[in-house]
Scaffold this motif. Structure first.
Motif, PDB file in Angstrom:
ATOM      1  N   THR A   1       0.814  -1.241   0.074  1.00  0.00           N
ATOM      2  CA  THR A   1      -0.051   0.085  -0.086  1.00  0.00           C
ATOM      3  C   THR A   1       1.016   1.319  -0.130  1.00  0.00           C
ATOM      4  N   THR A   2       0.607   2.143  -0.882  1.00  0.00           N
ATOM      5  CA  THR A   2       1.260   3.522  -1.062  1.00  0.00           C
ATOM      6  C   THR A   2       1.167   4.414   0.337  1.00  0.00           C
ATOM      7  N   LEU A   3       2.199   4.775   0.972  1.00  0.00           N
ATOM      8  CA  LEU A   3       2.069   5.605   2.097  1.00  0.00           C
ATOM      9  C   LEU A   3       2.101   7.263   1.755  1.00  0.00           C
ATOM     10  N   GLY A   4       3.104   7.145   0.671  1.00  0.00           N
ATOM     11  CA  GLY A   4       3.479   8.531   0.215  1.00  0.00           C
ATOM     12  C   GLY A   4       4.420   8.778  -0.740  1.00  0.00           C
ATOM     13  N   GLU A   5       4.741   9.799  -1.432  1.00  0.00           N
ATOM     14  CA  GLU A   5       5.668  10.116  -2.212  1.00  0.00           C
ATOM     15  C   GLU A   5       6.123  11.400  -2.032  1.00  0.00           C
ATOM     16  N   ILE A   6       7.517  11.613  -2.266  1.00  0.00           N
ATOM     17  CA  ILE A   6       8.092  12.843  -2.352  1.00  0.00           C
ATOM     18  C   ILE A   6       8.955  13.034  -3.512  1.00  0.00           C
ATOM     19  N   SER A   7       8.844  14.044  -4.158  1.00  0.00           N
ATOM     20  CA  SER A   7       9.749  14.281  -5.354  1.00  0.00           C
ATOM     21  C   SER A   7      10.163  15.611  -5.390  1.00  0.00           C
ATOM     22  N   TYR A   8      11.319  15.769  -6.021  1.00  0.00           N
ATOM     23  CA  TYR A   8      12.132  16.679  -6.268  1.00  0.00           C
ATOM     24  C   TYR A   8      12.711  16.983  -7.810  1.00  0.00           C
ATOM     25  N   VAL A   9      12.054  17.854  -8.703  1.00  0.00           N
ATOM     26  CA  VAL A   9      12.293  18.230  -9.901  1.00  0.00           C
ATOM     27  C   VAL A   9      12.445  19.445 -10.239  1.00  0.00           C
TER      28      VAL A   9
ATOM     29  N   ASP B   1      13.618  22.863  -9.101  1.00  0.00           N
ATOM     30  CA  ASP B   1      13.544  23.556  -7.899  1.00  0.00           C
ATOM     31  C   ASP B   1      12.126  23.460  -6.970  1.00  0.00           C
ATOM     32  N   SER B   2      11.403  22.462  -7.538  1.00  0.00           N
ATOM     33  CA  SER B   2      10.181  21.897  -6.806  1.00  0.00           C
ATOM     34  C   SER B   2      10.336  21.062  -6.042  1.00  0.00           C
ATOM     35  N   VAL B   3       9.923  20.865  -4.665  1.00  0.00           N
ATOM     36  CA  VAL B   3       9.553  19.888  -3.916  1.00  0.00           C
ATOM     37  C   VAL B   3       8.046  19.370  -3.739  1.00  0.00           C
ATOM     38  N   LYS B   4       7.846  18.293  -3.797  1.00  0.00           N
ATOM     39  CA  LYS B   4       6.351  18.014  -3.356  1.00  0.00           C
ATOM     40  C   LYS B   4       6.380  16.833  -2.402  1.00  0.00           C
ATOM     41  N   ALA B   5       5.576  16.715  -1.797  1.00  0.00           N
ATOM     42  CA  ALA B   5       5.127  15.524  -1.029  1.00  0.00           C
ATOM     43  C   ALA B   5       3.634  15.367  -0.685  1.00  0.00           C
ATOM     44  N   GLU B   6       3.135  14.173  -1.159  1.00  0.00           N
ATOM     45  CA  GLU B   6       1.952  13.794  -1.065  1.00  0.00           C
ATOM     46  C   GLU B   6       1.526  12.401  -0.211  1.00  0.00           C
ATOM     47  N   SER B   7       0.529  12.291   0.357  1.00  0.00           N
ATOM     48  CA  SER B   7       0.226  11.319   1.268  1.00  0.00           C
ATOM     49  C   SER B   7      -1.324  11.260   1.574  1.00  0.00           C
ATOM     50  N   SER B   8      -1.964  10.219   1.578  1.00  0.00           N
ATOM     51  CA  SER B   8      -3.158  10.015   2.069  1.00  0.00           C
ATOM     52  C   SER B   8      -3.605   9.546   3.259  1.00  0.00           C
ATOM     53  N   VAL B   9      -2.305   8.992   4.035  1.00  0.00           N
ATOM     54  CA  VAL B   9      -2.223   8.623   5.225  1.00  0.00           C
ATOM     55  C   VAL B   9      -1.049   9.349   6.228  1.00  0.00           C
ATOM     56  N   MET B  10      -0.193  10.000   5.717  1.00  0.00           N
ATOM     57  CA  MET B  10       0.624  10.860   6.469  1.00  0.00           C
ATOM     58  C   MET B  10       0.445  12.434   6.528  1.00  0.00           C
ATOM     59  N   ASP B  11       0.727  12.949   7.754  1.00  0.00           N
ATOM     60  CA  ASP B  11       0.415  14.417   7.461  1.00  0.00           C
ATOM     61  C   ASP B  11       1.639  14.960   7.113  1.00  0.00           C
ATOM     62  N   VAL B  12       1.625  15.352   5.766  1.00  0.00           N
ATOM     63  CA  VAL B  12       2.790  15.805   4.901  1.00  0.00           C
ATOM     64  C   VAL B  12       3.370  17.286   5.419  1.00  0.00           C
ATOM     65  N   ALA B  13       2.339  18.132   5.990  1.00  0.00           N
ATOM     66  CA  ALA B  13       2.789  18.961   6.443  1.00  0.00           C
ATOM     67  C   ALA B  13       3.499  19.143   7.822  1.00  0.00           C
ATOM     68  N   LYS B  14       3.620  17.931   8.427  1.00  0.00           N
ATOM     69  CA  LYS B  14       4.374  18.027   9.553  1.00  0.00           C
ATOM     70  C   LYS B  14       5.821  17.408   8.986  1.00  0.00           C
ATOM     71  N   LEU B  15       5.882  16.660   7.834  1.00  0.00           N
ATOM     72  CA  LEU B  15       6.966  16.189   7.380  1.00  0.00           C
ATOM     73  C   LEU B  15       7.917  17.101   6.912  1.00  0.00           C
ATOM     74  N   LYS B  16       9.075  17.202   7.287  1.00  0.00           N
ATOM     75  CA  LYS B  16      10.170  17.897   6.908  1.00  0.00           C
ATOM     76  C   LYS B  16      10.933  17.476   5.738  1.00  0.00           C
ATOM     77  N   THR B  17      10.273  17.614   4.424  1.00  0.00           N
ATOM     78  CA  THR B  17      10.863  17.002   3.069  1.00  0.00           C
ATOM     79  C   THR B  17      12.249  17.827   2.997  1.00  0.00           C
TER      80      THR B  17
END
Length: 152
Positions: free
Chosen positions: A48-56, A58-74
């Motif tokens: 099951t996918t927990l989330g994804e972090i991508s860096y392309v 100068d853009s950093v993106k964090a997505e998740s339906s189960v984790m609070d990505v706002a608290k994740l220090k990407t």
């Protein structure tokens, strides 16, 4: 990034919570990294996918339906990835321009110990031995253990 890879990784980690207690996590991941993209997708043991972090670019993106990505220090996750996988000389130059000390001790073809410090105080240490990488952040009180390739 001079290396290119598209591979599974297994990650175990611990972090100290504000109340002083230690918590842990583990996840399978798929990492795609090259000179233009870094993408880390985290999975449970059941796939099951927990989330994804991508860096392309100068853009950093964090997505998740189960984790609070706002608290994740990407930015920490990406910086840790860079410490473990980017060319030493490039990192050393950037860290020294910011007033830090960054050293590397090599053993063998690809094994190393990298240390980031400020005014003689160690901030983090990354050790690579074969397909195992351990990163300990003394300043932020967390650590990772990464197994490259298939999990144990």
């Amino acid at each position: 990034m001079t290396l290119k890879f598209d591979m599974p990784q297994y990650m175990r980690g611990e972090f100290q919570k504000p109340d002083g207690y230690t918590d842990s996590f583990e996840a399978e991941s798929w990492v795609r990294a090259n000179d233009s993209v870094l993408s880390i997708t985290f999975f449970t043991g059941f796939g099951t996918t927990l989330g994804e972090i991508s860096y392309v670019g100068d853009s950093v993106k964090a997505e998740s339906s189960v984790m609070d990505v706002a608290k994740l220090k990407t930015e920490y996750v990406l910086a840790d990835f860079q410490v473990c996988f980017y060319p030493f000389e490039v990192l050393k130059k950037n860290f020294e321009q910011a007033g830090f000390s960054f050293t590397e001790q090599r053993s063998g073809e690809s094994d190393f110990v990298r240390t980031l410090a400020e005014n003689g105080t160690t901030i983090l240490t990354a050790r690579k031995a074969g397909s195992e990488i351990t990163l300990v952040n003394e300043l932020r009180h967390y650590s990772y253990h990464i197994t490259l390739g298939e999990s144990n």
